[in-house]
Design a protein around this motif. Sequence first.
Motif, PDB file in Angstrom:
ATOM      1  N   UNK A 169       0.832  -1.211   0.000  1.00 35.22           N
ATOM      2  CA  UNK A 169       0.000   0.000   0.000  1.00 35.22           C
ATOM      3  C   UNK A 169       0.862   1.256   0.000  1.00 35.22           C
ATOM      4  N   UNK A 170       1.968   1.215   0.718  1.00 35.15           N
ATOM      5  CA  UNK A 170       2.882   2.362   0.742  1.00 35.15           C
ATOM      6  C   UNK A 170       3.412   2.648  -0.660  1.00 35.15           C
ATOM      7  N   UNK A 171       3.746   1.592  -1.395  1.00 34.89           N
ATOM      8  CA  UNK A 171       4.260   1.763  -2.754  1.00 34.89           C
ATOM      9  C   UNK A 171       3.176   2.261  -3.698  1.00 34.89           C
ATOM     10  N   UNK A 172       1.979   1.710  -3.557  1.00 32.32           N
ATOM     11  CA  UNK A 172       0.863   2.148  -4.415  1.00 32.32           C
ATOM     12  C   UNK A 172       0.523   3.613  -4.152  1.00 32.32           C
ATOM     13  N   UNK A 173       0.471   3.975  -2.875  1.00 28.54           N
ATOM     14  CA  UNK A 173       0.114   5.349  -2.514  1.00 28.54           C
ATOM     15  C   UNK A 173       1.171   6.349  -2.972  1.00 28.54           C
ATOM     16  N   UNK A 174       2.405   5.873  -3.141  1.00 29.95           N
ATOM     17  CA  UNK A 174       3.466   6.746  -3.646  1.00 29.95           C
ATOM     18  C   UNK A 174       3.405   6.905  -5.164  1.00 29.95           C
ATOM     19  N   UNK A 175       2.442   6.238  -5.801  1.00 33.72           N
ATOM     20  CA  UNK A 175       2.249   6.398  -7.238  1.00 33.72           C
ATOM     21  C   UNK A 175       2.901   5.339  -8.097  1.00 33.72           C
ATOM     22  N   UNK A 176       3.466   4.311  -7.489  1.00 31.81           N
ATOM     23  CA  UNK A 176       4.111   3.256  -8.269  1.00 31.81           C
ATOM     24  C   UNK A 176       3.063   2.310  -8.842  1.00 31.81           C
ATOM     25  N   UNK A 177       3.300   1.842 -10.051  1.00 28.08           N
ATOM     26  CA  UNK A 177       2.350   0.927 -10.694  1.00 28.08           C
ATOM     27  C   UNK A 177       3.026  -0.316 -11.283  1.00 28.08           C
ATOM     28  N   UNK A 178       4.329  -0.288 -11.475  1.00 30.03           N
ATOM     29  CA  UNK A 178       5.076  -1.463 -11.959  1.00 30.03           C
ATOM     30  C   UNK A 178       5.814  -2.065 -10.764  1.00 30.03           C
ATOM     31  N   UNK A 179       5.054  -2.737  -9.925  1.00 27.17           N
ATOM     32  CA  UNK A 179       5.579  -3.192  -8.633  1.00 27.17           C
ATOM     33  C   UNK A 179       5.901  -4.682  -8.705  1.00 27.17           C
ATOM     34  N   UNK A 227       0.638  -8.878  -0.568  1.00 26.10           N
ATOM     35  CA  UNK A 227       1.122  -8.137  -1.744  1.00 26.10           C
ATOM     36  C   UNK A 227       0.091  -8.194  -2.864  1.00 26.10           C
ATOM     37  N   UNK A 228      -0.344  -9.391  -3.212  1.00 25.46           N
ATOM     38  CA  UNK A 228      -1.285  -9.547  -4.324  1.00 25.46           C
ATOM     39  C   UNK A 228      -2.639  -8.916  -4.023  1.00 25.46           C
ATOM     40  N   UNK A 229      -3.117  -9.076  -2.790  1.00 29.90           N
ATOM     41  CA  UNK A 229      -4.429  -8.533  -2.442  1.00 29.90           C
ATOM     42  C   UNK A 229      -4.446  -7.013  -2.548  1.00 29.90           C
ATOM     43  N   UNK A 230      -3.358  -6.381  -2.123  1.00 28.94           N
ATOM     44  CA  UNK A 230      -3.303  -4.916  -2.178  1.00 28.94           C
ATOM     45  C   UNK A 230      -3.185  -4.422  -3.612  1.00 28.94           C
ATOM     46  N   UNK A 231      -2.411  -5.116  -4.428  1.00 30.45           N
ATOM     47  CA  UNK A 231      -2.356  -4.757  -5.850  1.00 30.45           C
ATOM     48  C   UNK A 231      -3.734  -4.887  -6.482  1.00 30.45           C
ATOM     49  N   UNK A 232      -4.439  -5.973  -6.169  1.00 32.13           N
ATOM     50  CA  UNK A 232      -5.769  -6.179  -6.747  1.00 32.13           C
ATOM     51  C   UNK A 232      -6.722  -5.073  -6.332  1.00 32.13           C
ATOM     52  N   UNK A 233      -6.632  -4.653  -5.080  1.00 29.44           N
ATOM     53  CA  UNK A 233      -7.483  -3.554  -4.604  1.00 29.44           C
ATOM     54  C   UNK A 233      -7.253  -2.284  -5.408  1.00 29.44           C
ATOM     55  N   UNK A 234      -6.015  -2.114  -5.892  1.00 27.61           N
ATOM     56  CA  UNK A 234      -5.657  -0.913  -6.660  1.00 27.61           C
ATOM     57  C   UNK A 234      -5.822  -1.112  -8.163  1.00 27.61           C
ATOM     58  N   UNK A 235      -6.333  -2.273  -8.561  1.00 28.09           N
ATOM     59  CA  UNK A 235      -6.505  -2.552  -9.980  1.00 28.09           C
ATOM     60  C   UNK A 235      -5.205  -2.862 -10.694  1.00 28.09           C
ATOM     61  N   UNK A 236      -4.221  -3.372  -9.949  1.00 22.53           N
ATOM     62  CA  UNK A 236      -2.909  -3.665 -10.514  1.00 22.53           C
ATOM     63  C   UNK A 236      -2.607  -5.160 -10.431  1.00 22.53           C
ATOM     64  N   UNK A 237      -1.627  -5.583 -11.189  1.00 18.86           N
ATOM     65  CA  UNK A 237      -1.073  -6.932 -11.061  1.00 18.86           C
ATOM     66  C   UNK A 237       0.430  -6.794 -10.888  1.00 18.86           C
TER      67      UNK A 237
END
Length: 264
Positions: free
Chosen positions: A108-118, A137-147
């Motif tokens: 979540x910290x990485x997503x909130x910082x604007x990262x998308x290629x995690x 890790x996967x659940x938080x990416x999914x919440x943000x619409x990321x893989x």
Amino acid sequence: IVPEDTTTFFGDPFFAAIVAGITGALGGSDYLLNLLIASNDPGNKMTSFIRNGGVDGALIVSHHTSDAFIDQIADAVPVVFGGRPAAVGDNDYVVDIDNVAGGRTATAHLVQAGHSRIAAINGPRTMLAAADRAQGFHATLADAGLVAFAEAEGDYTEASGAAAMRQILTVGRPDAVFVASDLMARGALTVLNAAGIRVPEDVALIGFDDSPIALTTTPLLTTVRQPMYAQGEEMANVLLARLAGGTPPQTTILSTELVVRESA
């Protein structure tokens, strides 16, 4: 009991913190700590020692799903697991870290910082703690619409973290990496530095443990703090309660905390 080889045990500060916590809790008791290190049990020497009355109880840390000899130990003496075993029985006692929440917090910290290629460097799939961190890790990416941009597996050693980072870079360059241990994160950082990839300017990096390793890197490592000393202490307290005929909780879950430094 630590089902690992001696190189892993003495090279990872996680074990020192756990043992310190256990020793602290046992200090006021009549019990002594016997440290048994074995990645397997050739000839059943350790199992026989325990089953023949060599110890009153056992604390088992860093166990793998392949460690079949553990069942024979749990049948012979009271056992407390540091981290849940592959199958939790009715009489199993577990002191665990909320690894799923730790993986979620870091991601979540990485997503909130604007990262998308995690990307992620996971621990060994034979350890449930590693699977739980990957789940977060996967659940938080999914919440943000990321893989996940890419994933690789290590064994919690620095060398395996470096190898995993090299593997990820063959896919491309992520903009952030979540690493399941500080030692592996330091290995990953070495590879990124050698490739001329700046941390955190080009790639953000988060570890897991908040071990002394996190303060040896340049930049200082942002990481998920797991209460290693407290886990060892609580494991010993649960075992002491069992040996005294008490009824401690069968499952204790300790919280994690994100420690933000310079790498992410």
